[in-house]
Write a protein that holds these residues in place. Structure first.
Motif, PDB file in Angstrom:
ATOM      1  N   ILE A  15       0.844  -1.191   0.000  1.00 20.18           N
ATOM      2  CA  ILE A  15       0.000   0.000   0.000  1.00 20.18           C
ATOM      3  C   ILE A  15       0.881   1.243   0.000  1.00 20.18           C
ATOM      4  CG2 ILE A  15      -1.699   1.353   1.311  1.00 20.18           C
ATOM      5  CD1 ILE A  15      -2.899  -1.167   0.187  1.00 20.18           C
ATOM      6  N   ILE A  16       0.580   2.181  -0.887  1.00 25.72           N
ATOM      7  CA  ILE A  16       1.305   3.444  -0.976  1.00 25.72           C
ATOM      8  C   ILE A  16       0.321   4.592  -0.805  1.00 25.72           C
ATOM      9  CG2 ILE A  16       2.557   4.987  -2.552  1.00 25.72           C
ATOM     10  CD1 ILE A  16       4.041   2.674  -3.638  1.00 25.72           C
ATOM     11  N   ASN A  17       0.757   5.637  -0.105  1.00 28.30           N
ATOM     12  CA  ASN A  17      -0.096   6.799   0.106  1.00 28.30           C
ATOM     13  C   ASN A  17      -0.213   7.623  -1.171  1.00 28.30           C
ATOM     14  OD1 ASN A  17      -0.352   6.104   2.786  1.00 28.30           O
ATOM     15  ND2 ASN A  17       1.213   7.530   3.507  1.00 28.30           N
ATOM     16  N   GLU A  18      -1.430   8.129  -1.415  1.00 24.75           N
ATOM     17  CA  GLU A  18      -1.656   9.105  -2.463  1.00 24.75           C
ATOM     18  C   GLU A  18      -1.219  10.478  -1.925  1.00 24.75           C
ATOM     19  OE1 GLU A  18      -2.311   8.949  -5.643  1.00 24.75           O
ATOM     20  OE2 GLU A  18      -4.473   8.816  -5.916  1.00 24.75           O
ATOM     21  N   PRO A  19      -0.897  11.474  -2.782  1.00 18.88           N
ATOM     22  CA  PRO A  19      -0.861  11.324  -4.242  1.00 18.88           C
ATOM     23  C   PRO A  19       0.465  10.735  -4.713  1.00 18.88           C
ATOM     24  CG  PRO A  19      -0.417  13.591  -3.651  1.00 18.88           C
ATOM     25  CD  PRO A  19      -0.667  12.861  -2.354  1.00 18.88           C
ATOM     26  N   THR A  20       0.371   9.777  -5.589  1.00 22.23           N
ATOM     27  CA  THR A  20       1.548   9.141  -6.178  1.00 22.23           C
ATOM     28  C   THR A  20       1.249   8.840  -7.639  1.00 22.23           C
ATOM     29  OG1 THR A  20       2.364   8.119  -4.151  1.00 22.23           O
ATOM     30  CG2 THR A  20       2.983   7.065  -6.201  1.00 22.23           C
ATOM     31  N   LYS A  21       2.133   9.225  -8.507  1.00 20.34           N
ATOM     32  CA  LYS A  21       2.021   8.854  -9.908  1.00 20.34           C
ATOM     33  C   LYS A  21       2.489   7.414 -10.077  1.00 20.34           C
ATOM     34  CE  LYS A  21       0.615  12.641 -12.031  1.00 20.34           C
ATOM     35  NZ  LYS A  21      -0.643  12.654 -12.858  1.00 20.34           N
ATOM     36  N   ILE A  22       1.651   6.591 -10.693  1.00 26.05           N
ATOM     37  CA  ILE A  22       2.049   5.192 -10.817  1.00 26.05           C
ATOM     38  C   ILE A  22       3.272   5.051 -11.724  1.00 26.05           C
ATOM     39  CG2 ILE A  22      -0.228   4.292 -10.274  1.00 26.05           C
ATOM     40  CD1 ILE A  22      -0.747   3.818 -13.187  1.00 26.05           C
ATOM     41  N   GLU A  23       3.495   6.007 -12.629  1.00 26.21           N
ATOM     42  CA  GLU A  23       4.705   5.979 -13.444  1.00 26.21           C
ATOM     43  C   GLU A  23       5.949   6.073 -12.560  1.00 26.21           C
ATOM     44  OE1 GLU A  23       1.597   8.015 -16.091  1.00 26.21           O
ATOM     45  OE2 GLU A  23       2.130   7.954 -13.965  1.00 26.21           O
ATOM     46  N   ARG A  24       5.852   6.844 -11.482  1.00 21.11           N
ATOM     47  CA  ARG A  24       6.989   6.986 -10.567  1.00 21.11           C
ATOM     48  C   ARG A  24       7.299   5.661  -9.886  1.00 21.11           C
ATOM     49  NH1 ARG A  24       7.131   7.930  -5.108  1.00 21.11           N
ATOM     50  NH2 ARG A  24       9.057   8.844  -4.275  1.00 21.11           N
ATOM     51  N   VAL A  25       6.258   4.969  -9.453  1.00 26.43           N
ATOM     52  CA  VAL A  25       6.455   3.667  -8.809  1.00 26.43           C
ATOM     53  C   VAL A  25       7.072   2.682  -9.802  1.00 26.43           C
ATOM     54  CG1 VAL A  25       5.315   1.708  -7.701  1.00 26.43           C
ATOM     55  CG2 VAL A  25       4.583   4.050  -7.180  1.00 26.43           C
ATOM     56  N   ILE A  26       6.517   2.645 -11.006  1.00 29.72           N
ATOM     57  CA  ILE A  26       7.005   1.703 -12.023  1.00 29.72           C
ATOM     58  C   ILE A  26       8.448   2.004 -12.388  1.00 29.72           C
ATOM     59  CG2 ILE A  26       6.707   0.990 -14.429  1.00 29.72           C
ATOM     60  CD1 ILE A  26       3.673   1.305 -13.959  1.00 29.72           C
ATOM     61  N   SER A  27       8.798   3.283 -12.478  1.00 26.09           N
ATOM     62  CA  SER A  27      10.174   3.637 -12.819  1.00 26.09           C
ATOM     63  C   SER A  27      11.150   3.190 -11.731  1.00 26.09           C
ATOM     64  CB  SER A  27      10.306   5.146 -13.046  1.00 26.09           C
ATOM     65  OG  SER A  27      10.125   5.859 -11.833  1.00 26.09           O
TER      66      SER A  27
END
Length: 208
Positions: A15-27
C-alpha cells in the motif's frame, strides 16, 4: 494464451499513500536488484487515470481507477507475473504482483511454480521493494493481497480503507510475510514483528 493463468497465485502486495504517480512507482522498479520488466507501453497507463464508472447508468457513480500490467520478474528462474494497481481510497493505492504459485511447474502454460526453497526469494523481493519505495505496509501470501488486512466489508474505493483500519490480529496467519513501516509501529500490536535495520517491522511465518 493468457499472460498468467491457472492458480493458485502467490501475491506480493503493498500500500502506498496518495498522491503518487504510478509511473513513478514503475520507474523505481528498475532500481531493484531483481530486474522487473513492464511490457505495456507508457500510454497504456492513461487508462488508469481516466477510470470508469462503477455503474454506467448512474451519473453519480463512483469512479474506478485500476489497471493490470504484464510484467516479467527476473528471480533465479524467469517468471511471468501481473501487476495490479488499484485506487482503494482517496489516500491509498494498492499494488499487487501476482505469480503462478503452485508448488509445481505448469509447462502447458509456460509458467513456473514456486518451490519451497524459492519462497525466500519473494520475501527478499518484498524487502527490496520496501527499501526502494518506502511503502506503508506490504505482504506476501497465497491467494490473498494486502487489502485483506483491512477490517472493512465495503468494496473499494471507500474512505474506510484507511491505515487505522488495518487488522493484523485476525488476518496475520494468512500471510507468509508482512512488512510495516516503522512510523506505524505504535499503531499496531508488534509482538509478532521484529524491527529490522531500525527501519521496518518484519513478520515471517513458518514457510510451507
Amino acid at each position: 494464451m493468457n499472460w498468467l493463468q491457472g492458480g493458485p497465485f502467490l501475491e506480493l502486495s503493498f500500500i502506498i499513500n496518495e498522491p503518487t504517480k504510478i509511473e513513478r512507482v514503475i520507474s523505481k522498479l528498475k532500481n531493484l536488484d531483481v530486474k522487473i520488466e513492464v511490457h505495456n507501453p507508457p500510454e497504456y497507463l492513461q487508462q488508469y487515470y481516466e477510470g470508469y464508472p462503477y455503474d454506467e447508468d448512474d451519473p453519480h457513480s463512483v469512479m474506478i481507477h485500476q489497471i493490470t500490467l504484464n510484467i516479467t520478474v527476473h528471480t533465479t528462474r524467469l517468471r511471468r507475473a501481473l501487476l495490479f494497481v488499484e485506487k482503494i481510497s482517496s489516500k491509498l493505492l494498492s499494488f499487487s504482483i501476482c505469480f503462478y504459485g503452485d508448488a509445481f511447474d505448469a509447462p502447458e502454460w509456460n509458467q513456473l511454480g514456486v518451490r519451497d526453497d524459492e519462497l525466500d526469494e519473494f520475501i527478499s523481493l518484498l524487502i527490496s521493494l520496501y527499501m526502494e519505495l518506502d511503502f506503508s505496509v506490504g505482504g506476501l501470501a497465497i491467494e490473498e493481497d494486502i487489502k485483506g488486512l483491512f477490517d472493512v466489508s465495503e468494496g473499494w474505493p471507500n474512505e474506510k480503507y484507511h491505515l487505522a483500519n488495518l487488522n493484523f490480529k485476525d488476518s496475520l496467519q494468512n500471510f507468509l510475510a508482512i512488512i510495516i513501516n516503522r512510523s506505524l509501529k505504535d499503531n499496531f500490536p508488534d509482538e509478532h514483528f521484529i524491527l529490522k535495520d531500525n527501519s521496518y517491522l518484519l513478520y515471517r511465518t513458518e514457510l510451507r
